[in-house]
Design an enzyme around this catalytic site. Structure first.
Site, PDB file in Angstrom:
ATOM      1  N   PRO A 192      39.352  54.137  24.383  1.00 41.56           N
ATOM      2  CA  PRO A 192      38.190  53.603  25.086  1.00 41.56           C
ATOM      3  C   PRO A 192      38.466  52.362  25.924  1.00 41.56           C
ATOM      4  O   PRO A 192      39.253  51.502  25.531  1.00 41.56           O
ATOM      5  CB  PRO A 192      37.209  53.267  23.951  1.00 41.56           C
ATOM      6  CG  PRO A 192      38.065  53.120  22.747  1.00 41.56           C
ATOM      7  CD  PRO A 192      39.195  54.072  22.927  1.00 41.56           C
ATOM      8  N   ASN A 193      37.774  52.339  27.053  1.00 40.70           N
ATOM      9  CA  ASN A 193      37.786  51.214  28.005  1.00 40.70           C
ATOM     10  C   ASN A 193      39.073  51.097  28.819  1.00 40.70           C
ATOM     11  O   ASN A 193      39.158  50.260  29.722  1.00 40.70           O
ATOM     12  CB  ASN A 193      37.487  49.868  27.297  1.00 40.70           C
ATOM     13  CG  ASN A 193      36.140  49.879  26.607  1.00 40.70           C
ATOM     14  OD1 ASN A 193      35.128  50.139  27.252  1.00 40.70           O
ATOM     15  ND2 ASN A 193      36.101  49.656  25.297  1.00 40.70           N
ATOM     16  N   ARG A 216      39.183  45.270  34.215  1.00 41.67           N
ATOM     17  CA  ARG A 216      38.817  44.785  32.886  1.00 41.67           C
ATOM     18  C   ARG A 216      39.712  43.612  32.450  1.00 41.67           C
ATOM     19  O   ARG A 216      40.931  43.782  32.317  1.00 41.67           O
ATOM     20  CB  ARG A 216      39.024  45.960  31.913  1.00 41.67           C
ATOM     21  CG  ARG A 216      38.801  45.621  30.477  1.00 41.67           C
ATOM     22  CD  ARG A 216      39.274  46.748  29.562  1.00 41.67           C
ATOM     23  NE  ARG A 216      39.045  46.372  28.197  1.00 41.67           N
ATOM     24  CZ  ARG A 216      39.678  46.893  27.163  1.00 41.67           C
ATOM     25  NH1 ARG A 216      40.568  47.851  27.344  1.00 41.67           N
ATOM     26  NH2 ARG A 216      39.409  46.473  25.957  1.00 41.67           N
ATOM     27  N   TYR A 256      44.841  42.051  30.382  1.00 45.11           N
ATOM     28  CA  TYR A 256      45.412  43.395  30.577  1.00 45.11           C
ATOM     29  C   TYR A 256      46.129  43.586  31.913  1.00 45.11           C
ATOM     30  O   TYR A 256      46.689  44.649  32.154  1.00 45.11           O
ATOM     31  CB  TYR A 256      44.302  44.448  30.418  1.00 45.11           C
ATOM     32  CG  TYR A 256      43.686  44.423  29.031  1.00 45.11           C
ATOM     33  CD1 TYR A 256      44.455  44.703  27.899  1.00 45.11           C
ATOM     34  CD2 TYR A 256      42.348  44.082  28.847  1.00 45.11           C
ATOM     35  CE1 TYR A 256      43.898  44.648  26.632  1.00 45.11           C
ATOM     36  CE2 TYR A 256      41.780  44.040  27.578  1.00 45.11           C
ATOM     37  CZ  TYR A 256      42.568  44.322  26.475  1.00 45.11           C
ATOM     38  OH  TYR A 256      42.030  44.280  25.216  1.00 45.11           O
ATOM     39  N   ASN A 310      47.851  54.792  23.006  1.00 49.73           N
ATOM     40  CA  ASN A 310      47.157  53.511  23.018  1.00 49.73           C
ATOM     41  C   ASN A 310      45.714  53.839  22.661  1.00 49.73           C
ATOM     42  O   ASN A 310      44.930  54.242  23.520  1.00 49.73           O
ATOM     43  CB  ASN A 310      47.243  52.826  24.386  1.00 49.73           C
ATOM     44  CG  ASN A 310      46.571  51.457  24.375  1.00 49.73           C
ATOM     45  OD1 ASN A 310      45.907  51.088  23.402  1.00 49.73           O
ATOM     46  ND2 ASN A 310      46.734  50.710  25.451  1.00 49.73           N
ATOM     47  N   ALA A 358      40.539  50.054  21.047  1.00 48.29           N
ATOM     48  CA  ALA A 358      39.808  49.467  19.908  1.00 48.29           C
ATOM     49  C   ALA A 358      39.811  50.369  18.677  1.00 48.29           C
ATOM     50  O   ALA A 358      39.745  49.874  17.542  1.00 48.29           O
ATOM     51  CB  ALA A 358      38.375  49.147  20.330  1.00 48.29           C
ATOM     52  N   GLU A 407      53.114  54.089  18.976  1.00 49.04           N
ATOM     53  CA  GLU A 407      51.905  53.333  19.321  1.00 49.04           C
ATOM     54  C   GLU A 407      52.250  52.302  20.393  1.00 49.04           C
ATOM     55  O   GLU A 407      53.308  51.669  20.337  1.00 49.04           O
ATOM     56  CB  GLU A 407      51.399  52.638  18.051  1.00 49.04           C
ATOM     57  CG  GLU A 407      50.164  51.803  18.270  1.00 49.04           C
ATOM     58  CD  GLU A 407      49.657  51.180  16.958  1.00 49.04           C
ATOM     59  OE1 GLU A 407      50.148  51.545  15.862  1.00 49.04           O
ATOM     60  OE2 GLU A 407      48.780  50.317  17.058  1.00 49.04           O
ATOM     61  N   HIS A 416      50.467  49.102  22.998  1.00 52.91           N
ATOM     62  CA  HIS A 416      49.361  48.253  23.460  1.00 52.91           C
ATOM     63  C   HIS A 416      49.868  47.391  24.603  1.00 52.91           C
ATOM     64  O   HIS A 416      50.999  46.898  24.557  1.00 52.91           O
ATOM     65  CB  HIS A 416      48.849  47.339  22.334  1.00 52.91           C
ATOM     66  CG  HIS A 416      48.312  48.116  21.179  1.00 52.91           C
ATOM     67  ND1 HIS A 416      47.079  48.711  21.194  1.00 52.91           N
ATOM     68  CD2 HIS A 416      48.882  48.446  19.989  1.00 52.91           C
ATOM     69  CE1 HIS A 416      46.902  49.366  20.058  1.00 52.91           C
ATOM     70  NE2 HIS A 416      47.985  49.224  19.313  1.00 52.91           N
ATOM     71  N   ARG A 456      46.348  37.827  19.138  1.00 57.70           N
ATOM     72  CA  ARG A 456      44.927  37.797  19.481  1.00 57.70           C
ATOM     73  C   ARG A 456      44.065  37.635  18.212  1.00 57.70           C
ATOM     74  O   ARG A 456      44.552  37.165  17.194  1.00 57.70           O
ATOM     75  CB  ARG A 456      44.595  39.059  20.290  1.00 57.70           C
ATOM     76  CG  ARG A 456      45.427  39.132  21.593  1.00 57.70           C
ATOM     77  CD  ARG A 456      45.072  40.334  22.432  1.00 57.70           C
ATOM     78  NE  ARG A 456      43.683  40.270  22.877  1.00 57.70           N
ATOM     79  CZ  ARG A 456      43.032  41.323  23.407  1.00 57.70           C
ATOM     80  NH1 ARG A 456      43.669  42.478  23.559  1.00 57.70           N
ATOM     81  NH2 ARG A 456      41.783  41.197  23.784  1.00 57.70           N
TER      82      ARG A 456
HETATM   83  C1  DQA Z   1      44.626  47.312  23.552  1.00 59.64           C
HETATM   84  C2  DQA Z   1      44.378  46.241  22.493  1.00 59.64           C
HETATM   85  C3  DQA Z   1      43.099  46.545  21.719  1.00 59.64           C
HETATM   86  O1  DQA Z   1      42.866  45.534  20.747  1.00 59.64           O
HETATM   87  C4  DQA Z   1      41.911  46.583  22.639  1.00 59.64           C
HETATM   88  O2  DQA Z   1      40.743  46.949  21.929  1.00 59.64           O
HETATM   89  C5  DQA Z   1      42.128  47.455  23.821  1.00 59.64           C
HETATM   90  C6  DQA Z   1      43.435  47.476  24.465  1.00 59.64           C
HETATM   91  C7  DQA Z   1      45.848  46.964  24.421  1.00 59.64           C
HETATM   92  O3  DQA Z   1      46.360  47.865  25.078  1.00 59.64           O
HETATM   93  O4  DQA Z   1      46.258  45.794  24.479  1.00 59.64           O
HETATM   94  O5  DQA Z   1      41.190  48.083  24.318  1.00 59.64           O
HETATM   95  O6  DQA Z   1      44.910  48.532  22.889  1.00 59.64           O
END
Ligand code: DQA
Length: 144
Positions: A10-11, A18, A23, A74, A77, A99, A101, A108
């Site tokens: 998501p997002n 964003r 990011y 990825n 959240a 995984e 990110h 964080r």
């Molecule tokens: C994320 C890190 C997560 O904590 C966050 O909710 C994201 C992006 C990252 O790529 O840094 O949406 O996965």
């Protein structure tokens, strides 16, 4: 040629706009391009996807068991909250999962320090922005 699923949660469709201070300014399309290019040089086909829905990620992880040699994920959240993703990754074992990110989740908020996926992943890469995706593909391809 082996296929690798690169799954995004998501997002992440909002990348570019964003929270650029966290990011960066690269869009998800830009990251997809980097992954496909990296896949070509590693000799794997990249199937790059994004969804805002937890159950869709679960479905794609199940689909990978039949159609892919490994997964880069990825989960955004959902990484920190989803027991459904934990179970899905376990359900497709021994399919290798890496995984990734963009941000360094350990630098964080405390709730981002926990990953439901990491205990069943081959490894985790975080904090290197879009480069992390290509590093994850390289690590996965080496394992395949
Ligand atoms: C994320 C890190 C997560 O904590 C966050 O909710 C994201 C992006 C990252 O790529 O840094 O949406 O996965």
């Amino acid at each position: 040629m082996k296929t690798v699923f690169v799954l995004n949660g998501p997002n992440l469709n909002m990348l570019g706009k964003r929270e650029p201070s966290i990011y960066g300014t690269q869009t998800l399309d830009g990251i997809a391009g980097l992954c496909r290019e990296s896949g070509r040089s590693l000799g794997v086909e990249v199937d790059f996807r994004q969804t805002n829905h937890e159950g869709v990620l679960v479905d794609w992880i199940h689909e990978a068991a039949d159609r892919a040699a490994g997964i880069v994920i990825n989960a955004a959240a959902y990484t920190h909250t989803s027991i459904a993703l934990l179970d899905a990754v376990k359900a497709v074992q021994p399919l290798p999962v890496v995984e990734v990110h963009l941000s360094n989740i350990h630098a964080r908020e405390p709730f981002r320090h926990v990953s439901m996926i990491a205990p069943n992943a081959v490894g985790m890469i975080c904090g290197f922005g879009p480069l992390g995706y290509t590093l994850a593909l390289q690590a996965l391809a080496a394992r395949l």
